[in-house]
Write an enzyme that holds these catalytic residues in place. Structure first.
Site, short mmCIF file in Angstrom:
data_model
loop_
_atom_site.label_atom_id
_atom_site.label_comp_id
_atom_site.label_asym_id
_atom_site.label_seq_id
_atom_site.Cartn_x
_atom_site.Cartn_y
_atom_site.Cartn_z
CG ASP A 194 24.72 -16.47 59.42
OD1 ASP A 194 25.10 -17.53 60.52
OD2 ASP A 194 25.57 -17.00 58.59
CG ASN A 198 27.76 -14.98 59.86
OD1 ASN A 198 27.49 -13.96 58.97
ND2 ASN A 198 28.44 -16.45 59.60
CG HIS A 253 27.60 -14.93 48.76
ND1 HIS A 253 27.01 -16.21 49.53
CD2 HIS A 253 27.37 -13.52 49.52
CE1 HIS A 253 27.80 -15.50 51.00
NE2 HIS A 253 27.78 -14.28 51.61
CE LYS A 270 25.67 -14.45 56.75
NZ LYS A 270 26.50 -15.24 57.06
CG HIS A 312 28.83 -21.67 54.34
ND1 HIS A 312 30.39 -21.48 53.64
CD2 HIS A 312 28.67 -20.59 55.07
CE1 HIS A 312 31.01 -19.69 53.79
NE2 HIS A 312 29.86 -19.99 54.64
CB SER A 313 27.23 -19.60 49.17
OG SER A 313 27.25 -18.11 48.54
CG ASN A 314 32.73 -17.02 51.60
OD1 ASN A 314 33.41 -18.09 51.70
ND2 ASN A 314 32.26 -16.66 52.82
NE ARG A 348 34.67 -10.49 53.64
CZ ARG A 348 33.48 -11.60 53.43
NH1 ARG A 348 33.48 -12.51 53.30
NH2 ARG A 348 32.20 -11.60 54.45
CG HIS A 368 30.33 -8.00 50.87
ND1 HIS A 368 30.01 -8.80 50.77
CD2 HIS A 368 30.36 -8.98 52.54
CE1 HIS A 368 29.83 -9.90 51.11
NE2 HIS A 368 29.86 -9.71 52.38
CE1 TYR A 379 23.19 -14.67 54.10
CE2 TYR A 379 24.57 -15.87 52.55
CZ TYR A 379 24.63 -15.40 53.08
OH TYR A 379 25.42 -16.02 54.56
O1 GKR Z 1 28.93 -12.64 52.93
O2 GKR Z 1 29.38 -11.29 54.78
C1 GKR Z 1 29.17 -12.55 53.95
C2 GKR Z 1 28.68 -13.50 55.07
O3 GKR Z 1 28.52 -13.44 56.42
C3 GKR Z 1 29.82 -14.80 55.14
O4 GKR Z 1 31.00 -13.92 54.90
C4 GKR Z 1 29.92 -15.38 55.55
O5 GKR Z 1 30.61 -17.04 55.53
O6 GKR Z 1 27.77 -16.81 54.36
C5 GKR Z 1 28.63 -16.16 55.32
C6 GKR Z 1 27.71 -17.24 56.52
O7 GKR Z 1 26.45 -18.06 56.02
O8 GKR Z 1 28.26 -17.19 57.60
MG MG Z 2 26.24 -18.80 58.31
#
Ligand code: GKR
Ligand code: MG
Length: 425
Positions: free
Chosen positions: A222, A224, A352, A194, A323-325, A405, A28, A147
C-alpha cells in the site's frame, strides 16, 4: 421494555504511544490521538465509541453532543438527522437519510462515532451482543492481517529518546524480522506492507523477501498514492510475477489514475483513498477503478453503513476488506462485531492494534490468536471502559501538545528537506 434516553454525552480526547512508523506522508508522531465517546442513559447505562482525536473531529462531536440529549438509542435514523443538522456536507439532512450522497468524511465520521455507542447501548438494553443486533454472525471470528511498516528505531534524531521493542526496519532483512515477530506473536495468515517510503524497487525487494520467508501468506502493498501511473506500470511485471500480490492498494492517488492502472494490472486494486464514501461508488464502478473497497465504520458512517457498503459490493462484484488507523480496543471490538456479519468480507482486515501497547478497556488488550478475533462476549460491544486508563491517556493528551496528526513535520526532524508531495515516486 422500558424506554431509555440519552442523558449525558462525554467525549474525552486521549493520546497513546505510537512507534515511529514510516509512510508516504512522513513518520508517525510519538503520540496518536483518539476520542472516547460515552453516551450515558437516564437509566445509568454507558454506551462506548472510539473515533479520531484530531481537533476538527473533537469540535464536530462537541457541537453535536447537546442535541443527543433525550435521544432513544434505538432511533438511529433520528441520530443521523441530528448529526446532519449540526455538520456541513452534501448529505440530505432529511430524517432517515442513511449516508451522505457525496463524499463527506467529517460528517460520516461523526455519525459513525455516535452510532457505535448507540449500538452498544442497544446491546446492553436487550442483553444481546452487538453482532446479534446486526443480523447475527456468518463466521465465528474476523481474520486480521499483519500490518508491516518500515520504521525507525526511535522517535526524533535524539539518541536519548526511548526506543520501542520493535527496533529499526529499513531494509528487506529487517522487514522479514518484523514479520517473523508479528506473525509469531499473533498468528497472522496475511501480510500487508505499508509502502510509498523508499524507491519502489527497494520496496518490491522487501515484498520478495517476505514471499521467500512466508511462501503461503497472501501479500499486499500500500504506497498510499505515492507512485505515478508510469512508476506503477514500471513496477507491474515484478508485482505481478508468480501472483505475488492478492491485491495492490492505492498505488496512485486519484480515481482516474486508479482506473488507468486497472487497465494493465492483473491483480485487484484496493482502496481506502479514492472511494471513501457512498457518493464515490457510482463513478468508481463505472470506471472499474477499484475491485476491493476497504470498509471502515469510522468514516463510512457506522456499522449500518458498513453493512450497506458490503451489500453494494455484492451487487457490483466488489471485494470488501477493512482499513485501519492507530486505534484501541473499542474500535477493534466494533470492527469485529460488524466483520462477523459481512458475508463478502473475503480478505483479512487491516489493524494497527499490535503497534499499540496502551489500552483503554478493562482487562487490557483483546487477544488476537491465529490472526483472528471473535467478538468480545457479553451484551453490546462486550468491552468496558477502564476509567483509570482513560484518565491516564487523557493526561497524556493534555501533556503531549499534539492536536493534529502531522507526519510530515515529524519527518522533518529526521530529514529536514522531506517533501511529502505526491506522487513521490
Ligand atoms: O498509519 O501510517 C499509517 C497509515 O498509512 C494510515 O494512515 C492509513 O490510513 O493505514 C492506512 C492505509 O491503509 O492507507
Ligand atoms: Mg491504505
Amino acid at each position: 421494555m422500558n424506554r431509555h434516553r440519552i442523558a449525558d454525552v462525554r467525549i474525552t480526547p486521549i493520546a497513546f504511544r505510537d512507534p515511529p512508523l514510516l509512510n508516504v506522508a512522513g513518520v508517525h508522531q510519538p503520540w496518536a490521538l483518539r476520542s472516547i465517546i460515552e453516551l450515558e442513559t437516564d437509566s445509568g447505562l454507558v454506551g462506548l465509541g472510539e473515533s479520531y482525536g484530531e481537533a476538527d473531529t473533537l469540535a464536530d462531536l462537541q457541537r453535536i453532543a447537546p442535541d443527543l440529549i433525550g435521544l432513544d438509542p434505538f432511533a438511529l435514523n433520528e441520530l443521523t438527522h441530528r448529526v446532519y443538522a449540526r455538520t456541513s456536507g452534501d448529505g440530505d439532512p432529511a430524517v432517515g437519510a442513511p449516508y451522505p450522497p457525496r463524499g463527506d468524511k467529517a460528517r460520516a465520521s461523526a455519525l459513525g462515532a455516535f452510532e457505535v455507542a448507540c449500538w452498544d447501548l442497544q446491546g446492553q438494553i436487550t442483553g444481546l451482543p452487538l453482532h446479534q443486533l446486526l443480523g447475527g454472525p456468518v463466521r465465528p471470528d474476523v481474520s486480521y492481517s499483519a500490518y508491516l511498516f518500515y520504521k525507525y528505531a526511535r522517535h526524533h534524531a535524539d539518541p536519548g529518546y526511548p526506543t520501542d521493542t520493535w527496533g529499526e526496519a529499513l531494509d528487506p532483512q529487517q522487514l522479514v524480522e518484523q514479520a517473523r515477530r508479528m506473525v509469531g506473536q499473533y498468528g497472522f495468515g496475511s501480510i500487508k506492507l505499508k509502502a510509498g517510503v523508499f524507491e519502489p524497487e527497494l520496496e518490491v525487494e522487501g515484498l520478495q523477501a517476505l514471499r521467500a520467508a512466508f511462501p503461503h501468506h497472501p501479500l499486499r502493498i500500500d504506497p498510499n498514492g505515492g507512485w505515478s501511473v508510469a512508476t506503477t506500470r514500471r513496477m507491474m511485471p515484478a508485482l505481478a510475477r508468480d501472483g505475488l500480490l492478492e491485491y495492490l492498494e492505492d498505488p496512485v492517488g486519484t480515481l482516474e489514475e486508479m482506473a488507468e492502472v486497472a487497465t494493465f494490472a492483473p491483480m485487484p486494486l484496493a482502496t481506502n483513498m479514492v472511494t471513501i464514501a457512498f457518493g464515490h461508488l457510482p463513478r468508481s464502478v463505472q470506471l472499474n477503478a477499484v475491485q476491493v473497497v476497504l470498509s471502515d465504520h469510522h468514516y463510512w458512517g457506522g456499522l449500518r453503513a458498513t453493512q450497506q457498503l458490503a451489500a453494494i459490493g455484492r451487487v457490483f462484484g466488489l471485494g470488501i476488506s477493512m482499513h485501519s488507523n492507530s486505534h484501541l480496543g473499542i474500535s477493534l471490538a466494533a470492527m469485529t462485531h460488524v466483520g462477523v456479519t459481512l458475508p463478502n468480507l473475503a480478505y483479512a482486515c487491516d489493524t494497527h492494534y499490535p503497534w499499540q501497547e496502551d489500552e483503554v478497556i478493562e482487562g487490557g488488550k483483546l487477544p488476537l490468536r491465529d490472526g483472528r478475533l471473535a467478538p468480545p462476549p457479553g451484551p453490546g460491544l462486550g468491552v468496558r471502559l477502564d476509567r483509570q486508563a482513560l484518565a491516564r491517556l487523557h493526561r497524556h493528551y493534555l501533556d503531549c501538545g499534539i492536536r493534529r496528526r502531522d507526519d510530515a513535520s515529524e519527518m522533518r526532524k529526521h530529514q529536514p528537506d522531506f517533501d511529502p508531495t505526491r506522487p513521490r515516486f
